[in-house]
Write a protein that holds these residues in place. Structure first.
Motif, PDB file in Angstrom:
ATOM      1  N   ASP A  74       0.749  -0.721   0.073  1.00  0.00           N
ATOM      2  CA  ASP A  74      -0.407   0.070   0.240  1.00  0.00           C
ATOM      3  C   ASP A  74       1.357   0.844   0.076  1.00  0.00           C
ATOM      4  O   ASP A  74       1.639   1.379  -0.763  1.00  0.00           O
ATOM      5  CB  ASP A  74      -1.146  -0.132   1.077  1.00  0.00           C
ATOM      6  N   ASN A  75       0.514   2.134   0.874  1.00  0.00           N
ATOM      7  CA  ASN A  75       1.782   3.356   0.830  1.00  0.00           C
ATOM      8  C   ASN A  75       3.042   3.605   2.502  1.00  0.00           C
ATOM      9  O   ASN A  75       2.995   4.233   2.601  1.00  0.00           O
ATOM     10  CB  ASN A  75       0.646   4.704   1.274  1.00  0.00           C
ATOM     11  N   ILE A  76       2.908   2.128   2.659  1.00  0.00           N
ATOM     12  CA  ILE A  76       3.763   1.957   3.068  1.00  0.00           C
ATOM     13  C   ILE A  76       4.870   0.822   2.901  1.00  0.00           C
ATOM     14  O   ILE A  76       5.105  -0.624   2.171  1.00  0.00           O
ATOM     15  CB  ILE A  76       3.674   0.785   4.786  1.00  0.00           C
ATOM     16  N   ALA A  77       6.471   1.658   2.948  1.00  0.00           N
ATOM     17  CA  ALA A  77       7.411   0.334   2.522  1.00  0.00           C
ATOM     18  C   ALA A  77       8.476   0.593   3.732  1.00  0.00           C
ATOM     19  O   ALA A  77       8.815   0.852   4.393  1.00  0.00           O
ATOM     20  CB  ALA A  77       8.373   1.221   1.471  1.00  0.00           C
ATOM     21  N   LYS A  78       9.054  -0.608   3.620  1.00  0.00           N
ATOM     22  CA  LYS A  78      10.031  -1.328   5.069  1.00  0.00           C
ATOM     23  C   LYS A  78      11.489  -1.605   4.396  1.00  0.00           C
ATOM     24  O   LYS A  78      11.745  -2.390   2.663  1.00  0.00           O
ATOM     25  CB  LYS A  78       9.369  -2.959   5.122  1.00  0.00           C
ATOM     26  N   GLY A  79      12.600  -1.184   5.185  1.00  0.00           N
ATOM     27  CA  GLY A  79      13.558  -0.620   4.438  1.00  0.00           C
ATOM     28  C   GLY A  79      14.893  -0.527   5.340  1.00  0.00           C
ATOM     29  O   GLY A  79      14.609  -0.548   6.458  1.00  0.00           O
ATOM     30  N   TYR A  80      16.329   0.496   5.140  1.00  0.00           N
ATOM     31  CA  TYR A  80      17.052   0.593   5.480  1.00  0.00           C
ATOM     32  C   TYR A  80      17.796   1.869   5.712  1.00  0.00           C
ATOM     33  O   TYR A  80      17.543   2.205   3.942  1.00  0.00           O
ATOM     34  CB  TYR A  80      17.772  -0.416   5.589  1.00  0.00           C
ATOM     35  N   ILE A  81      18.457   2.289   6.618  1.00  0.00           N
ATOM     36  CA  ILE A  81      18.600   3.650   6.399  1.00  0.00           C
ATOM     37  C   ILE A  81      20.034   3.303   6.305  1.00  0.00           C
ATOM     38  O   ILE A  81      20.988   2.619   7.101  1.00  0.00           O
ATOM     39  CB  ILE A  81      19.223   4.708   6.720  1.00  0.00           C
ATOM     40  N   LEU A  82      21.152   3.509   4.863  1.00  0.00           N
ATOM     41  CA  LEU A  82      22.410   3.939   4.905  1.00  0.00           C
ATOM     42  C   LEU A  82      23.290   4.063   5.339  1.00  0.00           C
ATOM     43  O   LEU A  82      23.136   5.902   5.138  1.00  0.00           O
ATOM     44  CB  LEU A  82      22.778   3.088   3.420  1.00  0.00           C
ATOM     45  N   ASN A  83      24.015   3.754   6.529  1.00  0.00           N
ATOM     46  CA  ASN A  83      24.653   5.221   7.627  1.00  0.00           C
ATOM     47  C   ASN A  83      26.342   5.921   7.356  1.00  0.00           C
ATOM     48  O   ASN A  83      26.182   4.565   5.658  1.00  0.00           O
ATOM     49  CB  ASN A  83      24.757   4.619   8.818  1.00  0.00           C
ATOM     50  N   GLY A  84      26.770   6.094   7.472  1.00  0.00           N
ATOM     51  CA  GLY A  84      28.030   7.252   6.677  1.00  0.00           C
ATOM     52  C   GLY A  84      28.792   5.418   7.475  1.00  0.00           C
ATOM     53  O   GLY A  84      29.701   5.554   5.919  1.00  0.00           O
ATOM     54  N   ASP A  85      28.914   5.346   7.626  1.00  0.00           N
ATOM     55  CA  ASP A  85      30.399   3.565   8.064  1.00  0.00           C
ATOM     56  C   ASP A  85      29.621   2.870   7.730  1.00  0.00           C
ATOM     57  O   ASP A  85      29.703   1.671   7.711  1.00  0.00           O
ATOM     58  CB  ASP A  85      29.745   3.585   9.835  1.00  0.00           C
ATOM     59  N   PHE A  86      28.456   2.589   6.564  1.00  0.00           N
ATOM     60  CA  PHE A  86      28.113   1.600   5.535  1.00  0.00           C
ATOM     61  C   PHE A  86      26.973   0.550   7.282  1.00  0.00           C
ATOM     62  O   PHE A  86      27.016  -0.584   6.122  1.00  0.00           O
ATOM     63  CB  PHE A  86      29.223   1.347   5.137  1.00  0.00           C
ATOM     64  N   THR A  87      27.302   0.869   7.727  1.00  0.00           N
ATOM     65  CA  THR A  87      26.013   0.222   8.679  1.00  0.00           C
ATOM     66  C   THR A  87      24.321   0.074   7.832  1.00  0.00           C
ATOM     67  O   THR A  87      24.119   1.262   7.648  1.00  0.00           O
ATOM     68  CB  THR A  87      25.848  -0.013  10.422  1.00  0.00           C
TER      69      THR A  87
END
Length: 70
Positions: A48-61
């Motif tokens: 629907d209008n919700i996505a699940k994912g990840y934020i890519l941090n500056g230290d690649f975590t």
């Protein structure tokens, strides 16, 4: 006061580095990296209008996140 200013400058530099990396990185571990609200983000699923994912941090975590479109 000087310590607080130095910490603020270091944080600003770290954020600028993360953004510079995001402009260069299009893929991470086989996943496409999107820039959402100036944040490098990997989307794993959409319902629907919700996505699940990840934020890519500056230290690649990766930090789990949800994205909602209003």
């Amino acid at each position: 006061m000087a310590l607080a200013m130095a910490l603020a400058m270091a944080l600003a530099m770290a954020m600028a580095l993360a953004m510079a990396l995001a402009l260069v990185i299009n893929m991470f571990n086989g996943d496409k990296v999107y820039i959402i609200d100036e944040t490098p983000t990997i989307i794993k699923s959409i319902r629907d209008n919700i996505a699940k994912g990840y934020i890519l941090n500056g230290d690649f975590t990766l930090t789990p996140t949800f994205i909602v479109q209003g």
